[in-house]
Design a protein around this motif. Structure first.
Motif, mmCIF file in Angstrom:
data_model
loop_
_atom_site.group_PDB
_atom_site.id
_atom_site.type_symbol
_atom_site.label_atom_id
_atom_site.label_comp_id
_atom_site.label_asym_id
_atom_site.label_seq_id
_atom_site.Cartn_x
_atom_site.Cartn_y
_atom_site.Cartn_z
ATOM 1 N N PHE A 154 21.815 59.415 -0.573
ATOM 2 C CA PHE A 154 22.946 59.966 -1.320
ATOM 3 C C PHE A 154 23.198 59.162 -2.593
ATOM 4 C CE2 PHE A 154 24.060 61.264 3.123
ATOM 5 C CZ PHE A 154 23.898 62.630 2.936
ATOM 6 N N ASP A 155 22.997 57.848 -2.518
ATOM 7 C CA ASP A 155 23.174 57.020 -3.708
ATOM 8 C C ASP A 155 22.106 57.334 -4.745
ATOM 9 O OD1 ASP A 155 25.307 55.751 -2.417
ATOM 10 O OD2 ASP A 155 23.977 54.262 -1.495
ATOM 11 N N GLN A 156 20.865 57.506 -4.287
ATOM 12 C CA GLN A 156 19.777 57.825 -5.213
ATOM 13 C C GLN A 156 20.008 59.156 -5.911
ATOM 14 O OE1 GLN A 156 15.769 57.479 -3.539
ATOM 15 N NE2 GLN A 156 16.501 55.950 -2.103
ATOM 16 N N MET A 157 20.584 60.112 -5.209
ATOM 17 C CA MET A 157 20.786 61.450 -5.763
ATOM 18 C C MET A 157 22.161 61.617 -6.395
ATOM 19 S SD MET A 157 17.930 62.987 -5.367
ATOM 20 C CE MET A 157 18.386 64.679 -5.772
ATOM 21 N N LEU A 201 17.554 65.885 5.675
ATOM 22 C CA LEU A 201 18.700 65.074 6.095
ATOM 23 C C LEU A 201 19.327 65.646 7.363
ATOM 24 C CD1 LEU A 201 20.252 64.405 2.598
ATOM 25 C CD2 LEU A 201 19.404 62.647 4.163
ATOM 26 N N GLY A 202 19.326 66.974 7.482
ATOM 27 C CA GLY A 202 19.803 67.589 8.713
ATOM 28 C C GLY A 202 18.930 67.220 9.907
ATOM 29 N N ASP A 203 17.607 67.164 9.692
ATOM 30 C CA ASP A 203 16.691 66.736 10.760
ATOM 31 C C ASP A 203 17.010 65.305 11.191
ATOM 32 O OD1 ASP A 203 15.415 69.171 10.576
ATOM 33 O OD2 ASP A 203 13.734 68.411 9.372
ATOM 34 N N PHE A 204 17.274 64.449 10.210
ATOM 35 C CA PHE A 204 17.610 63.057 10.532
ATOM 36 C C PHE A 204 18.873 62.999 11.388
ATOM 37 C CE2 PHE A 204 20.120 59.267 9.669
ATOM 38 C CZ PHE A 204 19.215 58.264 10.005
ATOM 39 N N TYR A 205 19.883 63.757 10.996
ATOM 40 C CA TYR A 205 21.142 63.718 11.742
ATOM 41 C C TYR A 205 20.959 64.216 13.170
ATOM 42 C CZ TYR A 205 26.233 63.926 12.346
ATOM 43 O OH TYR A 205 27.527 63.733 12.773
ATOM 44 N N ARG A 206 20.183 65.275 13.357
ATOM 45 C CA ARG A 206 19.951 65.784 14.711
ATOM 46 C C ARG A 206 19.219 64.744 15.566
ATOM 47 N NH1 ARG A 206 19.388 70.583 11.811
ATOM 48 N NH2 ARG A 206 17.162 70.243 11.469
ATOM 49 N N ASP A 207 18.199 64.109 14.992
ATOM 50 C CA ASP A 207 17.482 63.081 15.750
ATOM 51 C C ASP A 207 18.389 61.881 16.029
ATOM 52 O OD1 ASP A 207 15.302 64.684 15.648
ATOM 53 O OD2 ASP A 207 14.020 63.321 14.502
ATOM 54 N N TRP A 210 27.612 57.184 9.819
ATOM 55 C CA TRP A 210 26.705 57.999 8.999
ATOM 56 C C TRP A 210 27.102 59.475 9.061
ATOM 57 C CZ3 TRP A 210 23.277 62.006 8.623
ATOM 58 C CH2 TRP A 210 22.477 62.013 7.458
ATOM 59 N N GLY A 211 27.540 59.930 10.219
ATOM 60 C CA GLY A 211 27.998 61.308 10.329
ATOM 61 C C GLY A 211 29.167 61.590 9.403
ATOM 62 N N ASP A 212 30.078 60.617 9.287
ATOM 63 C CA ASP A 212 31.215 60.775 8.372
ATOM 64 C C ASP A 212 30.709 60.867 6.929
ATOM 65 O OD1 ASP A 212 32.988 60.685 10.468
ATOM 66 O OD2 ASP A 212 33.456 58.548 10.229
ATOM 67 N N ARG A 213 29.739 60.019 6.573
ATOM 68 C CA ARG A 213 29.195 60.042 5.206
ATOM 69 C C ARG A 213 28.486 61.372 4.946
ATOM 70 N NH1 ARG A 213 26.692 56.356 1.423
ATOM 71 N NH2 ARG A 213 26.455 57.602 -0.477
ATOM 72 N N TYR A 214 27.741 61.826 5.932
ATOM 73 C CA TYR A 214 26.998 63.076 5.820
ATOM 74 C C TYR A 214 27.953 64.249 5.560
ATOM 75 C CZ TYR A 214 23.912 66.880 7.525
ATOM 76 O OH TYR A 214 23.166 68.021 7.671
ATOM 77 N N ARG A 215 29.004 64.341 6.340
ATOM 78 C CA ARG A 215 29.963 65.443 6.178
ATOM 79 C C ARG A 215 30.713 65.323 4.843
ATOM 80 N NH1 ARG A 215 30.152 64.556 11.780
ATOM 81 N NH2 ARG A 215 31.697 62.904 11.532
ATOM 82 N N HIS A 216 31.030 64.094 4.443
ATOM 83 C CA HIS A 216 31.725 63.901 3.165
ATOM 84 C C HIS A 216 30.859 64.352 1.999
ATOM 85 C CE1 HIS A 216 34.113 62.111 0.000
ATOM 86 N NE2 HIS A 216 33.078 61.401 -0.384
ATOM 87 N N GLU A 217 29.588 63.962 2.011
ATOM 88 C CA GLU A 217 28.682 64.346 0.914
ATOM 89 C C GLU A 217 28.496 65.858 0.867
ATOM 90 O OE1 GLU A 217 27.534 62.509 -1.404
ATOM 91 O OE2 GLU A 217 27.998 60.502 -0.681
ATOM 92 N N TRP A 218 28.412 66.493 2.033
ATOM 93 C CA TRP A 218 28.222 67.949 2.059
ATOM 94 C C TRP A 218 29.472 68.673 1.584
ATOM 95 C CZ3 TRP A 218 23.856 66.236 2.336
ATOM 96 C CH2 TRP A 218 22.738 67.017 2.607
ATOM 97 N N SER A 219 30.642 68.113 1.881
ATOM 98 C CA SER A 219 31.876 68.772 1.437
ATOM 99 C C SER A 219 32.042 68.667 -0.078
ATOM 100 C CB SER A 219 33.094 68.113 2.114
ATOM 101 O OG SER A 219 33.283 66.777 1.657
ATOM 102 N N ARG A 220 31.417 67.673 -0.707
ATOM 103 C CA ARG A 220 31.500 67.520 -2.160
ATOM 104 C C ARG A 220 30.476 68.364 -2.878
ATOM 105 N NH1 ARG A 220 31.313 62.105 -4.866
ATOM 106 N NH2 ARG A 220 29.315 61.922 -3.796
ATOM 107 N N ALA A 221 29.397 68.793 -2.174
ATOM 108 C CA ALA A 221 28.293 69.504 -2.834
ATOM 109 C C ALA A 221 28.743 70.880 -3.278
ATOM 110 C CB ALA A 221 27.126 69.625 -1.868
#
Length: 424
Positions: free
Chosen positions: A377-380, A393-399, A413-424
């Motif tokens: 997320f930082d790189q992008m 990234l979804g595959d990573f979260y499921r695993d 990480w789940g919190d970060r994942y949901r936060h980044e998706w809500s901003r997209a």
């Protein structure tokens, strides 16, 4: 700094196109790489252009700027030294800029030749200008990944190439225009694949294969088969992915240039690994490494294939090794890839980082894997995340939820994942 810009012409063009300094540096570097030159333009370079410290950039940099902005270096506010003739020819006299707004609100530009104001008879110079527009699209793809505006611009370029055939000066020019149309259409297909729009990608690839056949161009043909393999993999049609990769390997260009053979073998290895055929996957990887070792990496090739080389082979090796249950080797391959992928290739570096995170997770190092995945997320940051990366990234979260469901690292990480998706 922007308020103190001496070169107001460049500043105004950057504002018009929505380029920040770092983004313009990336776009120019990507254009240079697409033409076989080092992509060494930095934020500092842009600052020197704006402040007037550099009043006349290097010829290759000027050519890249002219292609990106669709105007001459002089129109961008640069001043040649007294008594020196300009050494680049502006590419903009028959360019049209198509503007669009990205998900982050940043405007970018795509330039493709227009139909008006061109000579009645189409010759080699017109084909070259069409190709320049294609190279600009590939630079944009490396800059921010596949998206609908890029796909649309590529299809526009293909239509123009086919329209220009009616005015071709010779049968040879007609054939070259078929090649250009095939490449533009394959670029549209690739953009759709990266955005995970598989139905549109299939349609574009079918047409691109027809055009490549009409062109009798084995390089265009191998490009299409390579994309077919990626699309089949995305659709989880793993046998079709292997078949398409092997069709790429059967193209005549692989016998003349082992570079293309290496790419076909690497894509075949991914297909075998996904099907669970471990021995075949390792064997194909070995063929890919051997072929790349025989290839002249400095030979001129189309801009679409500049992504491939030792770094990309290492990235594909990471995918293969992880899928056949060798996460330690996959992690090592990911590190090799990240050590070599140019910094300006944000998407490719972020994808390799995703693969590194998966390899770490599959070694049960959830905390390190989460830290690595978060860095994606930082790189992008500031760049839209293409559909293909979102899926990974979804595959990573499921695993992660499967292998380490109750750790604090997973929750964070789940919190970060949901936060980044809500901003997209």
């Amino acid at each position: 700094m922007d308020g103190r810009a001496v070169n107001q012409h460049l500043r105004e063009r950057m504002d018009e196109f929505g380029f920040q300094q770092t983004e313009l540096a990336d776009a120019v570097s990507n254009h240079l790489v697409a033409h076989g030159h080092p992509g060494t333009v930095s934020d500092r370079t842009i600052r020197h252009w704006l402040t007037g410290k550099t009043r006349w950039p290097h010829p290759r940099q000027r050519a890249a700027l002219e292609a990106l902005f669709g105007c001459t270096a002089e129109e961008l506010g640069f001043v040649p030294p007294a008594g020196r003739d300009r050494t680049t020819t502006p590419e903009s006299s028959v360019l049209r800029r198509t503007f669009f707004t990205s998900a982050s609100g940043t405007a970018a530009a795509i330039a493709v030749p227009r139909l008006t104001d061109r000579p009645t008879t189409v010759g080699t110079s017109d084909v070259i200008e069409l190709r320049n527009g294609l190279d600009a699209l590939m630079a944009l793809d490396a800059h921010r990944g596949g998206h609908e505006a890029l796909e649309s611009a590529a299809l526009t370029g293909a239509r123009r190439a086919l329209d220009m055939q009616r005015h071709a000066a010779s049968a040879r020019i007609r054939q070259r225009l078929f090649t250009v149309a095939a490449d533009y259409t394959a670029t549209a297909a690739w953009s759709a694949i990266d955005a995970r729009q598989s139905d549109r990608a299939q349609q574009h690839l079918d047409h691109a294969l027809y055009l490549a056949g009409m062109a009798k161009d084995p390089v265009a043909e191998i490009r299409v088969w390579n994309s077919y393999a990626m699309l089949a993999h995305q659709r989880k049609e793993h046998t079709k992915a292997v078949d398409a990769a092997q069709a790429a390997g059967a193209c005549p260009i692989t016998r003349r240039d082992p570079f293309y053979g290496s790419l076909a073998h690497a894509r075949t290895a991914v297909g075998h690994a996904t099907r669970g055929d471990h021995q075949a996957a390792i064997r194909s990887l070995g063929h890919a490494e051997t072929a790349l070792g025989k290839a002249d990496l400095t030979a001129p090739r189309p801009s679409w294939v500049t992504f491939y080389g030792p770094a990309e082979l290492a990235a594909l090796t990471a995918i293969v090794r992880d899928r056949i249950g060798h996460p330690r080797e996959a992690e090592a391959a990911s590190h090799r890839a990240l050590a070599s992928i140019p910094r300006q290739f944000h998407r490719n570096r972020a994808l390799a980082t995703c693969r590194l995170a998966l390899a770490q997770l599959h070694q049960r190092d959830a905390e390190q894997a989460c830290a690595t995945a978060s860095s994606v997320f930082d790189q992008m940051s500031g760049y839209p995340i293409p559909g293909r990366m979102r899926s990974l990234l979804g595959d990573f979260y499921r695993d992660l939820l499967t292998l380490a469901p109750d750790t604090s690292a997973t929750r964070e990480w789940g919190d970060r994942y949901r936060h980044e998706w809500s901003r997209a």
